[in-house]
Motif scaffolding. Structure first.
Motif, PDB file in Angstrom:
ATOM      1  N   ASP A   1       0.814  -1.215   0.000  1.00 42.82           N
ATOM      2  CA  ASP A   1       0.000   0.000   0.000  1.00 42.82           C
ATOM      3  C   ASP A   1       0.852   1.273   0.000  1.00 42.82           C
ATOM      4  N   LEU A   2       2.168   1.129  -0.070  1.00 40.07           N
ATOM      5  CA  LEU A   2       3.137   2.229  -0.124  1.00 40.07           C
ATOM      6  C   LEU A   2       3.099   3.114   1.128  1.00 40.07           C
ATOM      7  N   ALA A   3       2.590   2.579   2.231  1.00 44.19           N
ATOM      8  CA  ALA A   3       2.466   3.366   3.457  1.00 44.19           C
ATOM      9  C   ALA A   3       3.689   3.258   4.361  1.00 44.19           C
ATOM     10  N   ILE A   4       4.436   2.184   4.233  1.00 48.03           N
ATOM     11  CA  ILE A   4       5.611   1.970   5.080  1.00 48.03           C
ATOM     12  C   ILE A   4       6.809   1.639   4.202  1.00 48.03           C
ATOM     13  N   ALA A   5       7.913   2.315   4.475  1.00 47.10           N
ATOM     14  CA  ALA A   5       9.167   2.043   3.774  1.00 47.10           C
ATOM     15  C   ALA A   5      10.176   1.538   4.797  1.00 47.10           C
ATOM     16  N   ARG A   6      10.682   0.347   4.555  1.00 48.06           N
ATOM     17  CA  ARG A   6      11.710  -0.229   5.426  1.00 48.06           C
ATOM     18  C   ARG A   6      13.057   0.079   4.779  1.00 48.06           C
ATOM     19  N   VAL A   7      13.853   0.869   5.497  1.00 52.07           N
ATOM     20  CA  VAL A   7      15.109   1.379   4.962  1.00 52.07           C
ATOM     21  C   VAL A   7      16.261   0.651   5.654  1.00 52.07           C
ATOM     22  N   PHE A   8      17.115   0.023   4.861  1.00 55.12           N
ATOM     23  CA  PHE A   8      18.269  -0.692   5.390  1.00 55.12           C
ATOM     24  C   PHE A   8      19.504   0.177   5.222  1.00 55.12           C
ATOM     25  N   LEU A   9      20.184   0.413   6.339  1.00 53.37           N
ATOM     26  CA  LEU A   9      21.321   1.327   6.375  1.00 53.37           C
ATOM     27  C   LEU A   9      22.614   0.570   6.644  1.00 53.37           C
ATOM     28  N   SER A  10      23.680   1.081   6.112  1.00 52.39           N
ATOM     29  CA  SER A  10      25.012   0.575   6.388  1.00 52.39           C
ATOM     30  C   SER A  10      25.847   1.764   6.868  1.00 52.39           C
ATOM     31  N   PHE A  11      26.576   1.569   7.962  1.00 59.83           N
ATOM     32  CA  PHE A  11      27.367   2.645   8.551  1.00 59.83           C
ATOM     33  C   PHE A  11      28.845   2.355   8.356  1.00 59.83           C
ATOM     34  N   PHE A  12      29.587   3.366   7.908  1.00 63.31           N
ATOM     35  CA  PHE A  12      31.028   3.247   7.736  1.00 63.31           C
ATOM     36  C   PHE A  12      31.725   4.255   8.627  1.00 63.31           C
ATOM     37  N   ASN A  13      32.943   3.891   9.063  1.00 63.74           N
ATOM     38  CA  ASN A  13      33.714   4.733   9.978  1.00 63.74           C
ATOM     39  C   ASN A  13      32.951   4.890  11.288  1.00 63.74           C
ATOM     40  N   ASN A  14      32.487   3.751  11.789  1.00 69.05           N
ATOM     41  CA  ASN A  14      31.610   3.750  12.940  1.00 69.05           C
ATOM     42  C   ASN A  14      31.943   2.557  13.832  1.00 69.05           C
ATOM     43  N   THR A  15      31.842   2.745  15.133  1.00 68.20           N
ATOM     44  CA  THR A  15      32.153   1.659  16.056  1.00 68.20           C
ATOM     45  C   THR A  15      30.911   0.950  16.576  1.00 68.20           C
ATOM     46  N   ASP A  16      29.794   1.669  16.709  1.00 64.40           N
ATOM     47  CA  ASP A  16      28.595   1.091  17.306  1.00 64.40           C
ATOM     48  C   ASP A  16      27.390   1.279  16.388  1.00 64.40           C
ATOM     49  N   ASN A  17      27.072   0.229  15.618  1.00 58.22           N
ATOM     50  CA  ASN A  17      25.950   0.315  14.685  1.00 58.22           C
ATOM     51  C   ASN A  17      24.621   0.483  15.400  1.00 58.22           C
ATOM     52  N   ALA A  18      24.461  -0.171  16.547  1.00 54.03           N
ATOM     53  CA  ALA A  18      23.197  -0.081  17.281  1.00 54.03           C
ATOM     54  C   ALA A  18      22.931   1.344  17.748  1.00 54.03           C
ATOM     55  N   GLN A  19      23.960   2.007  18.248  1.00 53.03           N
ATOM     56  CA  GLN A  19      23.816   3.388  18.704  1.00 53.03           C
ATOM     57  C   GLN A  19      23.518   4.316  17.519  1.00 53.03           C
ATOM     58  N   SER A  20      24.164   4.082  16.405  1.00 51.93           N
ATOM     59  CA  SER A  20      23.921   4.898  15.214  1.00 51.93           C
ATOM     60  C   SER A  20      22.493   4.705  14.715  1.00 51.93           C
ATOM     61  N   LEU A  21      22.024   3.470  14.746  1.00 49.09           N
ATOM     62  CA  LEU A  21      20.652   3.196  14.325  1.00 49.09           C
ATOM     63  C   LEU A  21      19.658   3.909  15.234  1.00 49.09           C
ATOM     64  N   GLN A  22      19.909   3.897  16.530  1.00 50.21           N
ATOM     65  CA  GLN A  22      19.034   4.595  17.480  1.00 50.21           C
ATOM     66  C   GLN A  22      19.021   6.101  17.190  1.00 50.21           C
ATOM     67  N   THR A  23      20.174   6.646  16.863  1.00 46.00           N
ATOM     68  CA  THR A  23      20.260   8.072  16.537  1.00 46.00           C
ATOM     69  C   THR A  23      19.421   8.391  15.306  1.00 46.00           C
ATOM     70  N   VAL A  24      19.524   7.556  14.285  1.00 52.82           N
ATOM     71  CA  VAL A  24      18.745   7.772  13.065  1.00 52.82           C
ATOM     72  C   VAL A  24      17.259   7.629  13.373  1.00 52.82           C
ATOM     73  N   LYS A  25      16.900   6.619  14.157  1.00 57.70           N
ATOM     74  CA  LYS A  25      15.487   6.420  14.513  1.00 57.70           C
ATOM     75  C   LYS A  25      14.939   7.609  15.298  1.00 57.70           C
ATOM     76  N   SER A  26      15.761   8.210  16.127  1.00 58.39           N
ATOM     77  CA  SER A  26      15.291   9.360  16.905  1.00 58.39           C
ATOM     78  C   SER A  26      15.039  10.581  16.016  1.00 58.39           C
ATOM     79  N   HIS A  27      15.663  10.622  14.847  1.00 51.09           N
ATOM     80  CA  HIS A  27      15.463  11.712  13.892  1.00 51.09           C
ATOM     81  C   HIS A  27      14.534  11.305  12.747  1.00 51.09           C
ATOM     82  N   ALA A  28      13.822  10.190  12.886  1.00 49.39           N
ATOM     83  CA  ALA A  28      13.006   9.652  11.798  1.00 49.39           C
ATOM     84  C   ALA A  28      11.943  10.632  11.319  1.00 49.39           C
TER      85      ALA A  28
END
Length: 125
Positions: A44-71
């Motif tokens: 229905d084009l209502a939800i987009a699941r975006v898969f991210l890859s982080f470079f030059n980064n030590t903690d992917n989980a923390q980076s994901l949380q940061t992105v989610k907080s700015h969603a």
């Protein structure tokens, strides 16, 4: 199986999100490069699941949380870019794409296997 419409819409979102992260990603994650590896859209084009890859980064989980907080802010900026192309701006769900980590792990396993001594084939009598 995604329809052509979903695939096309996902491509538009991926391209525009890449531009957003390229220009303004430093505001969210300084010293980290964010890559949108793939986007999957619901039928229905209502939800987009975006898969991210982080470079030059030590903690992917923390980076994901940061992105989610700015969603909501990222969705707003995406909406400003694609508002003339769509009726509804999709909700964004972010995930870490661990494909590169999986490939590295598999490469290490294959290297380990190739370095092990091979057992000689049993001789047929």
């Amino acid at each position: 199986m995604e329809s052509k419409r979903q695939q096309k819409f996902a491509g538009v979102i991926q391209q525009d999100l890449a531009g957003i992260f390229q220009r303004e990603g430093m505001n969210y994650l300084p010293h980290t490069m964010v890559t949108i590896t793939k986007v999957r859209v619901t039928p229905d084009l209502a939800i987009a699941r975006v898969f991210l890859s982080f470079f030059n980064n030590t903690d992917n989980a923390q980076s994901l949380q940061t992105v989610k907080s700015h969603a909501s802010e990222i969705r707003y900026k995406l909406g400003a870019r694609i508002k003339d192309q769509v009726r509804v701006i999709p909700q964004l769900e972010f995930f870490v794409d661990d494909t590169s980590e999986y490939v590295e792990r598999m490469d290490k396993i294959f290297d380990k296997i190739s370095k092990e001594d091979r057992q000689p084939d049993t001789e047929e009598n």
